[in-house]
Scaffold this motif. Sequence first.
Motif, PDB file in Angstrom:
ATOM      1  N   ASP A   1      20.624  19.453  13.683  1.00 40.76           N
ATOM      2  CA  ASP A   1      22.341  19.458  13.192  1.00 40.76           C
ATOM      3  C   ASP A   1      22.327  19.966  12.049  1.00 40.76           C
ATOM      4  O   ASP A   1      21.248  19.923  11.076  1.00 40.76           O
ATOM      5  CB  ASP A   1      22.624  18.150  13.293  1.00 40.76           C
ATOM      6  N   ASP A   2      23.568  20.606  11.685  1.00 39.34           N
ATOM      7  CA  ASP A   2      23.916  21.005  10.212  1.00 39.34           C
ATOM      8  C   ASP A   2      23.279  21.969   9.708  1.00 39.34           C
ATOM      9  O   ASP A   2      23.331  22.491   8.705  1.00 39.34           O
ATOM     10  CB  ASP A   2      23.773  19.727   9.253  1.00 39.34           C
ATOM     11  N   TYR A   3      22.571  23.071  10.538  1.00 37.67           N
ATOM     12  CA  TYR A   3      22.005  24.378  10.194  1.00 37.67           C
ATOM     13  C   TYR A   3      23.181  25.146   9.920  1.00 37.67           C
ATOM     14  O   TYR A   3      24.155  25.438  10.618  1.00 37.67           O
ATOM     15  CB  TYR A   3      21.109  24.924  11.075  1.00 37.67           C
ATOM     16  N   GLY A   4      23.022  25.655   8.759  1.00 37.59           N
ATOM     17  CA  GLY A   4      24.096  26.677   8.240  1.00 37.59           C
ATOM     18  C   GLY A   4      25.604  26.078   7.616  1.00 37.59           C
ATOM     19  O   GLY A   4      26.298  26.716   7.542  1.00 37.59           O
ATOM     20  N   ILE A   5      25.532  24.914   7.869  1.00 35.12           N
ATOM     21  CA  ILE A   5      26.718  24.174   7.410  1.00 35.12           C
ATOM     22  C   ILE A   5      26.837  24.130   5.915  1.00 35.12           C
ATOM     23  O   ILE A   5      26.047  23.549   5.263  1.00 35.12           O
ATOM     24  CB  ILE A   5      26.907  22.621   7.958  1.00 35.12           C
ATOM     25  N   TRP A   6      28.212  24.365   5.310  1.00 37.30           N
ATOM     26  CA  TRP A   6      27.925  24.215   3.709  1.00 37.30           C
ATOM     27  C   TRP A   6      27.857  22.699   3.178  1.00 37.30           C
ATOM     28  O   TRP A   6      28.410  21.742   3.812  1.00 37.30           O
ATOM     29  CB  TRP A   6      29.624  24.787   3.406  1.00 37.30           C
ATOM     30  N   GLY A   7      26.998  22.796   2.184  1.00 38.13           N
ATOM     31  CA  GLY A   7      26.813  21.503   1.595  1.00 38.13           C
ATOM     32  C   GLY A   7      25.409  20.928   2.111  1.00 38.13           C
ATOM     33  O   GLY A   7      24.910  19.720   1.653  1.00 38.13           O
ATOM     34  N   VAL A   8      24.998  21.413   3.190  1.00 43.47           N
ATOM     35  CA  VAL A   8      23.601  20.948   3.786  1.00 43.47           C
ATOM     36  C   VAL A   8      22.616  21.862   3.797  1.00 43.47           C
ATOM     37  O   VAL A   8      22.131  22.293   4.770  1.00 43.47           O
ATOM     38  CB  VAL A   8      23.748  20.332   5.330  1.00 43.47           C
ATOM     39  N   ASP A   9      22.596  22.612   2.611  1.00 44.03           N
ATOM     40  CA  ASP A   9      21.418  23.711   2.461  1.00 44.03           C
ATOM     41  C   ASP A   9      19.995  23.413   2.580  1.00 44.03           C
ATOM     42  O   ASP A   9      19.197  24.214   2.794  1.00 44.03           O
ATOM     43  CB  ASP A   9      21.827  24.321   0.820  1.00 44.03           C
ATOM     44  N   GLY A  10      19.764  21.959   2.444  1.00 43.71           N
ATOM     45  CA  GLY A  10      18.278  21.561   2.724  1.00 43.71           C
ATOM     46  C   GLY A  10      17.721  22.072   4.158  1.00 43.71           C
ATOM     47  O   GLY A  10      16.711  22.190   4.309  1.00 43.71           O
ATOM     48  N   VAL A  11      18.463  21.532   4.961  1.00 50.82           N
ATOM     49  CA  VAL A  11      18.272  21.717   6.262  1.00 50.82           C
ATOM     50  C   VAL A  11      17.981  23.243   6.678  1.00 50.82           C
ATOM     51  O   VAL A  11      17.159  23.690   7.403  1.00 50.82           O
ATOM     52  CB  VAL A  11      19.243  21.284   7.352  1.00 50.82           C
ATOM     53  N   LYS A  12      18.775  24.145   6.110  1.00 54.86           N
ATOM     54  CA  LYS A  12      18.714  25.597   6.315  1.00 54.86           C
ATOM     55  C   LYS A  12      17.547  25.923   5.781  1.00 54.86           C
ATOM     56  O   LYS A  12      16.809  26.961   6.243  1.00 54.86           O
ATOM     57  CB  LYS A  12      20.000  26.449   5.983  1.00 54.86           C
ATOM     58  N   LYS A  13      17.305  25.673   4.458  1.00 50.22           N
ATOM     59  CA  LYS A  13      16.095  25.856   3.857  1.00 50.22           C
ATOM     60  C   LYS A  13      14.907  25.605   4.651  1.00 50.22           C
ATOM     61  O   LYS A  13      14.033  26.402   4.537  1.00 50.22           O
ATOM     62  CB  LYS A  13      16.129  25.468   2.371  1.00 50.22           C
TER      63      LYS A  13
END
Length: 110
Positions: free
Chosen positions: A70-82
């Motif tokens: 969840d929260d991939y690419g959501i602003w403010g949750v950059d750690g998941v995308k990274k």
Amino acid sequence: FKNISFVKKKSSDLKLKRTKVFKAHFPKNLKVSIGNIKLCHIDVNTYKETKHVFNYVKNRIIKNGIIIFDDYGIWGVDGVKKFINIIEKKYSNQFIFIKNYMGQCILIKK
């Protein structure tokens, strides 16, 4: 999720067979052994916790099993995308990566 009774009841109401619901700081405080996993939804919002959960479940996911971040690419949750961008290079031979417009990344085990 704080209301574990709600989750257990929903699981029962939906007649989800062989579904187990645990309340724990996952995976550190999990008091049971988990075998094969068909579906895992990861919603922890930080790089470190996402990494911990993925490392626990990656070898337990069955063929054609699914991991949803969840929260991939959501602003403010950059750690998941990274984290996902890092593992995509390493695990693209084991998983199909699908990045959807709803802000999730779905992995399907090959």
